[in-house]
Scaffold this motif. Structure first.
Motif, PDB file in Angstrom:
ATOM      1  N   LEU A 139       2.227   0.783  -0.481  1.00 56.49           N
ATOM      2  CA  LEU A 139       3.518   1.067  -1.094  1.00 56.49           C
ATOM      3  C   LEU A 139       4.172  -0.218  -1.603  1.00 56.49           C
ATOM      4  CD1 LEU A 139       4.811   3.619   1.551  1.00 56.49           C
ATOM      5  CD2 LEU A 139       4.400   4.156  -0.863  1.00 56.49           C
ATOM      6  N   LEU A 140       4.093  -1.293  -0.817  1.00 56.71           N
ATOM      7  CA  LEU A 140       4.674  -2.564  -1.241  1.00 56.71           C
ATOM      8  C   LEU A 140       3.974  -3.117  -2.480  1.00 56.71           C
ATOM      9  CD1 LEU A 140       5.159  -4.195   2.267  1.00 56.71           C
ATOM     10  CD2 LEU A 140       6.998  -3.548   0.698  1.00 56.71           C
ATOM     11  N   VAL A 141       2.651  -3.031  -2.498  1.00 55.08           N
ATOM     12  CA  VAL A 141       1.906  -3.482  -3.678  1.00 55.08           C
ATOM     13  C   VAL A 141       2.340  -2.688  -4.903  1.00 55.08           C
ATOM     14  CG1 VAL A 141      -0.372  -3.553  -4.765  1.00 55.08           C
ATOM     15  CG2 VAL A 141      -0.097  -4.339  -2.408  1.00 55.08           C
ATOM     16  N   THR A 142       2.429  -1.385  -4.765  1.00 51.07           N
ATOM     17  CA  THR A 142       2.802  -0.520  -5.890  1.00 51.07           C
ATOM     18  C   THR A 142       4.199  -0.844  -6.381  1.00 51.07           C
ATOM     19  OG1 THR A 142       1.419   1.212  -4.917  1.00 51.07           O
ATOM     20  CG2 THR A 142       2.916   1.874  -6.667  1.00 51.07           C
ATOM     21  N   VAL A 154      -4.367  -9.334  -5.483  1.00 51.81           N
ATOM     22  CA  VAL A 154      -3.326  -8.809  -4.601  1.00 51.81           C
ATOM     23  C   VAL A 154      -3.467  -9.513  -3.257  1.00 51.81           C
ATOM     24  CG1 VAL A 154      -2.631  -6.811  -3.223  1.00 51.81           C
ATOM     25  CG2 VAL A 154      -3.040  -6.544  -5.671  1.00 51.81           C
ATOM     26  N   HIS A 155      -2.357 -10.065  -2.761  1.00 53.06           N
ATOM     27  CA  HIS A 155      -2.307 -10.679  -1.439  1.00 53.06           C
ATOM     28  C   HIS A 155      -1.414  -9.830  -0.543  1.00 53.06           C
ATOM     29  CE1 HIS A 155      -3.858 -14.572  -3.051  1.00 53.06           C
ATOM     30  NE2 HIS A 155      -3.099 -14.285  -4.104  1.00 53.06           N
ATOM     31  N   VAL A 156      -1.867  -9.547   0.670  1.00 58.42           N
ATOM     32  CA  VAL A 156      -1.048  -8.857   1.662  1.00 58.42           C
ATOM     33  C   VAL A 156      -1.113  -9.685   2.945  1.00 58.42           C
ATOM     34  CG1 VAL A 156      -0.573  -6.730   2.918  1.00 58.42           C
ATOM     35  CG2 VAL A 156      -1.633  -6.619   0.647  1.00 58.42           C
ATOM     36  N   ALA A 157      -0.009 -10.334   3.298  1.00 57.99           N
ATOM     37  CA  ALA A 157       0.032 -11.194   4.476  1.00 57.99           C
ATOM     38  C   ALA A 157       0.842 -10.529   5.577  1.00 57.99           C
ATOM     39  CB  ALA A 157       0.641 -12.547   4.118  1.00 57.99           C
ATOM     40  N   TYR A 158       0.236 -10.441   6.759  1.00 55.09           N
ATOM     41  CA  TYR A 158       0.875  -9.809   7.909  1.00 55.09           C
ATOM     42  C   TYR A 158       1.397 -10.883   8.859  1.00 55.09           C
ATOM     43  CZ  TYR A 158      -1.036  -5.351   6.423  1.00 55.09           C
ATOM     44  OH  TYR A 158      -1.323  -4.215   5.710  1.00 55.09           O
ATOM     45  N   ASP A 272       4.281  -9.406   3.770  1.00 56.29           N
ATOM     46  CA  ASP A 272       4.624 -10.132   2.547  1.00 56.29           C
ATOM     47  C   ASP A 272       3.521  -9.903   1.517  1.00 56.29           C
ATOM     48  OD1 ASP A 272       6.227 -11.817   1.002  1.00 56.29           O
ATOM     49  OD2 ASP A 272       5.133 -13.618   1.637  1.00 56.29           O
ATOM     50  N   VAL A 273       3.878  -9.273   0.409  1.00 56.23           N
ATOM     51  CA  VAL A 273       2.919  -8.918  -0.635  1.00 56.23           C
ATOM     52  C   VAL A 273       3.199  -9.742  -1.887  1.00 56.23           C
ATOM     53  CG1 VAL A 273       2.337  -7.085  -2.293  1.00 56.23           C
ATOM     54  CG2 VAL A 273       2.402  -6.595   0.162  1.00 56.23           C
ATOM     55  N   VAL A 274       2.145 -10.312  -2.445  1.00 59.45           N
ATOM     56  CA  VAL A 274       2.248 -11.025  -3.715  1.00 59.45           C
ATOM     57  C   VAL A 274       1.154 -10.505  -4.640  1.00 59.45           C
ATOM     58  CG1 VAL A 274       2.125 -13.247  -4.893  1.00 59.45           C
ATOM     59  CG2 VAL A 274       3.185 -13.096  -2.630  1.00 59.45           C
ATOM     60  N   VAL A 275       1.548 -10.060  -5.839  1.00 61.35           N
ATOM     61  CA  VAL A 275       0.573  -9.631  -6.847  1.00 61.35           C
ATOM     62  C   VAL A 275       0.654 -10.608  -8.015  1.00 61.35           C
ATOM     63  CG1 VAL A 275       0.702  -7.216  -6.155  1.00 61.35           C
ATOM     64  CG2 VAL A 275       2.195  -8.036  -7.963  1.00 61.35           C
ATOM     65  N   ARG A 282       4.611 -11.469  -8.637  1.00 61.27           N
ATOM     66  CA  ARG A 282       5.690 -10.599  -8.181  1.00 61.27           C
ATOM     67  C   ARG A 282       5.515 -10.382  -6.683  1.00 61.27           C
ATOM     68  NH1 ARG A 282       5.861  -5.811 -12.855  1.00 61.27           N
ATOM     69  NH2 ARG A 282       6.715  -7.118 -14.538  1.00 61.27           N
ATOM     70  N   ARG A 283       6.643 -10.237  -5.984  1.00 63.41           N
ATOM     71  CA  ARG A 283       6.615 -10.210  -4.521  1.00 63.41           C
ATOM     72  C   ARG A 283       7.373  -9.000  -3.983  1.00 63.41           C
ATOM     73  NH1 ARG A 283       7.165 -15.890  -1.650  1.00 63.41           N
ATOM     74  NH2 ARG A 283       6.086 -15.427   0.316  1.00 63.41           N
ATOM     75  N   ALA A 284       6.892  -8.470  -2.875  1.00 65.41           N
ATOM     76  CA  ALA A 284       7.597  -7.423  -2.138  1.00 65.41           C
ATOM     77  C   ALA A 284       7.419  -7.703  -0.655  1.00 65.41           C
ATOM     78  CB  ALA A 284       7.056  -6.040  -2.487  1.00 65.41           C
ATOM     79  N   THR A 285       8.465  -7.447   0.120  1.00 64.72           N
ATOM     80  CA  THR A 285       8.456  -7.798   1.531  1.00 64.72           C
ATOM     81  C   THR A 285       9.059  -6.673   2.359  1.00 64.72           C
ATOM     82  OG1 THR A 285       8.744 -10.134   0.954  1.00 64.72           O
ATOM     83  CG2 THR A 285       9.187  -9.525   3.226  1.00 64.72           C
ATOM     84  N   ALA A 286       8.495  -6.467   3.546  1.00 70.68           N
ATOM     85  CA  ALA A 286       9.044  -5.493   4.495  1.00 70.68           C
ATOM     86  C   ALA A 286       9.184  -6.155   5.855  1.00 70.68           C
ATOM     87  CB  ALA A 286       8.145  -4.272   4.598  1.00 70.68           C
ATOM     88  N   ARG A 287      10.278  -5.839   6.549  1.00 70.19           N
ATOM     89  CA  ARG A 287      10.519  -6.364   7.891  1.00 70.19           C
ATOM     90  C   ARG A 287      10.828  -5.202   8.821  1.00 70.19           C
ATOM     91  NH1 ARG A 287      13.015  -9.747   4.278  1.00 70.19           N
ATOM     92  NH2 ARG A 287      12.669 -12.005   4.478  1.00 70.19           N
TER      93      ARG A 287
END
Length: 342
Positions: A139-142, A154-158, A272-275, A282-287
């Protein structure tokens, strides 16, 4: 949405109990199912308002009886390499939506590969990996992609401050390890690749309050399966903070313990998502808090959207393909705080 109940298969497990609690909080009728009838009955006595229908994945008839007349089924029973196929097939026979919380790469690959045609022909939604791993990242990537239809990487960092794995997580990990013959996995050049390269660490600069942290590179999670099903991207890289990876690897790390009235542990996370495409990022983040507990609002929000027709497709689809990602992410408050391009 109707009055038919939702079956939670694997309701006695750690995540399954969170899912049942979230369904009840939203006043959705629940049928609890799984292989251990006595544990189901004990939990039902505590909850007081759920129906019990025991079933085992090696008995198709018992699964059919468990799903009879239900609105949908949420599979919380791992290892999903064992349970996903039989429960998806039972859902398709019953003509009801299927959702699961699988983090196992191979199980998710099999769900897409083995059931896509039948689910599409039946017009039945099947949403695998609708959980912290696989669903939230997707969802964050989208959301980060916005109007982009493709990306170069696509980067997804946990960023987890700790990881106290459940017995289900450990069991699923053992199954995956055996299926891979101990090899590691990456998504590169447009495909999953199995390899024996050494574990590599690097730094990732998370948004505050985490900041710069050491992460395990190519700590490949379910996002490497879900994202490429609907995003044209040749490389998906996922990372895990070193501390959390160490907790998971240690055999003596205890299971999570409740630290609040909702039963959540004191684990916190930042995803932390970076595409990237054409030199632009572009970045999206969830906490949020507790990766197991937060799976419940994720999968139940998805369930409500499926049952109310707020979907973008049918058949087998990941979270980002099935739902309006920005709207979905905003609906997760207060469980998850999100930031993404507007």
């Amino acid at each position: 949405m109707g009055t038919a109940a939702v079956v939670v298969y694997g309701a006695t497990g750690h995540t399954g109990r969170f899912v049942v609690a979230e369904l009840r909080r939203r006043a959705i009728a629940v049928i609890v199912s799984g292989r251990d009838a006595s544990r189901l009955e004990a939990l039902a006595a505590r909850w007081g308002d759920v129906e019990v229908r025991p079933a085992t994945v090696d008995d198709a008839g018992s699964l059919d009886r468990a799903l009879a007349g239900a609105a949908a089924v949420v599979n919380c029973a791992g290892p999903f390499a064992v349970t996903a196929g039989p429960v998806v097939e039972a859902a398709l026979r019953a003509g009801i939506p299927y959702l699961d919380v699988a983090a196992e790469l191979e199980a998710n690959v099999a769900t897409f590969a083995d059931h896509e045609r039948a689910a599409a022909a039946a017009g039945t939604p099947v949403v695998p990996a609708m959980a912290f791993f696989g669903g939230l990242g997707d969802l964050l990537v989208t959301a980060a992609m916005g109007d982009w239809t493709s990306a170069e990487v696509v980067h997804v960092a946990y960023g987890l401050n700790s990881w106290h794995p459940t017995s289900g997580t450990r069991a699923a990990g053992r199954v995956s390890h055996e299926r891979r013959a101990g090899r590691r996995v990456r998504f590169a050049d447009g495909a999953l690749q199995y390899h024996d390269d050494a574990v590599r660490e690097e730094d990732w600069v998370f948004p505050e309050p985490l900041g710069r942290r050491s992460v395990i590179a190519e700590f490949t999670m379910a996002d490497a399966v879900t994202v490429p099903t609907h995003v044209a991207v040749p490389e998906v890289r996922t990372y895990m903070t070193v501390e959390a990876a160490g907790d998971l690897a240690a055999e003596d790390t205890p299971a999570p313990e409740p630290a609040d009235d909702l039963g959540r542990s004191d684990q916190t996370f930042v995803v932390d998502v970076v595409v990237g495409s054409g030199g632009v990022e572009r970045r999206a983040t969830a906490r949020g808090r507790d990766i197991y507990a937060v799976t419940a609002p994720l999968v139940v929000e998805a369930l409500e959207r499926v049952l109310s027709g707020r979907t973008r497709t049918t058949g087998v689809a990941s979270a980002g393909a099935m739902f309006d990602a920005p709207d979905f992410l905003r609906a997760l408050a207060p469980h998850v705080s999100v930031e993404f391009p507007r």
